[in-house]
Design a protein around this motif. Structure first.
Motif, PDB file in Angstrom:
ATOM      1  N   GLY A 136       0.816  -1.207   0.000  1.00 48.29           N
ATOM      2  CA  GLY A 136       0.000   0.000   0.000  1.00 48.29           C
ATOM      3  C   GLY A 136       0.847   1.253   0.000  1.00 48.29           C
ATOM      4  O   GLY A 136       2.067   1.193   0.157  1.00 48.29           O
ATOM      5  N   VAL A 137       0.184   2.383  -0.162  1.00 50.55           N
ATOM      6  CA  VAL A 137       0.824   3.698  -0.167  1.00 50.55           C
ATOM      7  C   VAL A 137      -0.006   4.609   0.715  1.00 50.55           C
ATOM      8  O   VAL A 137      -1.239   4.616   0.632  1.00 50.55           O
ATOM      9  N   ILE A 138       0.674   5.379   1.573  1.00 47.12           N
ATOM     10  CA  ILE A 138      -0.011   6.334   2.439  1.00 47.12           C
ATOM     11  C   ILE A 138       0.727   7.660   2.341  1.00 47.12           C
ATOM     12  O   ILE A 138       1.953   7.691   2.474  1.00 47.12           O
ATOM     13  N   LEU A 139       0.006   8.732   2.117  1.00 43.48           N
ATOM     14  CA  LEU A 139       0.575  10.075   2.144  1.00 43.48           C
ATOM     15  C   LEU A 139       0.261  10.662   3.510  1.00 43.48           C
ATOM     16  O   LEU A 139      -0.908  10.746   3.907  1.00 43.48           O
ATOM     17  N   VAL A 140       1.330  11.020   4.238  1.00 38.52           N
ATOM     18  CA  VAL A 140       1.197  11.390   5.641  1.00 38.52           C
ATOM     19  C   VAL A 140       1.775  12.778   5.881  1.00 38.52           C
ATOM     20  O   VAL A 140       2.828  13.126   5.357  1.00 38.52           O
ATOM     21  N   ARG A 141       1.101  13.546   6.717  1.00 38.48           N
ATOM     22  CA  ARG A 141       1.599  14.846   7.162  1.00 38.48           C
ATOM     23  C   ARG A 141       2.544  14.598   8.340  1.00 38.48           C
ATOM     24  O   ARG A 141       2.183  13.911   9.296  1.00 38.48           O
ATOM     25  N   GLY A 142       3.790  15.110   8.266  1.00 32.07           N
ATOM     26  CA  GLY A 142       4.719  14.972   9.381  1.00 32.07           C
ATOM     27  C   GLY A 142       6.140  14.701   8.941  1.00 32.07           C
ATOM     28  O   GLY A 142       6.415  14.467   7.766  1.00 32.07           O
ATOM     29  N   HIS A 143       7.033  14.750   9.903  1.00 36.02           N
ATOM     30  CA  HIS A 143       8.447  14.475   9.655  1.00 36.02           C
ATOM     31  C   HIS A 143       8.727  12.981   9.750  1.00 36.02           C
ATOM     32  O   HIS A 143       8.002  12.238  10.420  1.00 36.02           O
ATOM     33  N   ARG A 144       9.795  12.543   9.118  1.00 33.33           N
ATOM     34  CA  ARG A 144      10.109  11.122   8.990  1.00 33.33           C
ATOM     35  C   ARG A 144      10.117  10.376  10.328  1.00 33.33           C
ATOM     36  O   ARG A 144       9.509   9.313  10.453  1.00 33.33           O
ATOM     37  N   LYS A 145      10.815  10.899  11.327  1.00 35.17           N
ATOM     38  CA  LYS A 145      10.907  10.197  12.619  1.00 35.17           C
ATOM     39  C   LYS A 145       9.523   9.982  13.237  1.00 35.17           C
ATOM     40  O   LYS A 145       9.228   8.915  13.760  1.00 35.17           O
ATOM     41  N   GLU A 146       8.674  11.020  13.179  1.00 36.75           N
ATOM     42  CA  GLU A 146       7.322  10.917  13.715  1.00 36.75           C
ATOM     43  C   GLU A 146       6.506   9.889  12.937  1.00 36.75           C
ATOM     44  O   GLU A 146       5.772   9.088  13.519  1.00 36.75           O
ATOM     45  N   VAL A 147       6.638   9.928  11.624  1.00 42.60           N
ATOM     46  CA  VAL A 147       5.879   9.028  10.767  1.00 42.60           C
ATOM     47  C   VAL A 147       6.367   7.588  10.946  1.00 42.60           C
ATOM     48  O   VAL A 147       5.562   6.657  10.986  1.00 42.60           O
ATOM     49  N   GLU A 148       7.664   7.392  11.094  1.00 41.24           N
ATOM     50  CA  GLU A 148       8.186   6.052  11.337  1.00 41.24           C
ATOM     51  C   GLU A 148       7.601   5.462  12.621  1.00 41.24           C
ATOM     52  O   GLU A 148       7.227   4.289  12.659  1.00 41.24           O
ATOM     53  N   ALA A 149       7.504   6.277  13.655  1.00 41.58           N
ATOM     54  CA  ALA A 149       6.922   5.813  14.923  1.00 41.58           C
ATOM     55  C   ALA A 149       5.446   5.474  14.737  1.00 41.58           C
ATOM     56  O   ALA A 149       4.958   4.463  15.256  1.00 41.58           O
TER      57      ALA A 149
END
Length: 101
Positions: free
Chosen positions: A54-67
């Motif tokens: 899948g693909v998700i477009l997310v608002r936020g910085h990489r570290k936050e999104v990884e968590a």
């Protein structure tokens, strides 16, 4: 329209198990997605074509999104691996720019 320094991430999920195992976890994954949309973090999501993840477009910085992605039932159970790609949206269409403002 210019959108300098708009932190966004593309999350690429790749399934690591057969689709029947993915389908068995789909309700929990959808609940997780719904929570991300309700929090205003997710902008778009869907299946890859062909259906390998899948693909998700997310608002936020990489570290936050990884968590955040680590809490996805697919990822947490080992049913999918996630790659998080951060980028700064320097340009966007007018309608999309409003979404990422």
């Amino acid at each position: 329209m210019e959108r300098p320094n708009a932190p966004l991430c593309v999350v690429l999920l790749t399934y690591t198990v057969p689709l029947d195992e993915i389908d068995a976890k789909m309700k929990a994954h959808m609940k997780w997605l719904d929570a991300g949309y309700e929090a205003g973090l997710f902008l778009a999501s869907g299946r890859r074509v062909p259906r390998t993840g899948g693909v998700i477009l997310v608002r936020g910085h990489r570290k936050e999104v990884e968590a955040l992605v680590a809490s996805d039932p697919f990822v947490g159970s080992g049913a999918a691996q996630a790659e998080v790609i951060e980028f700064n949206a320097s340009q966007a269409s007018d309608g999309f720019a409003e979404l990422i403002a």
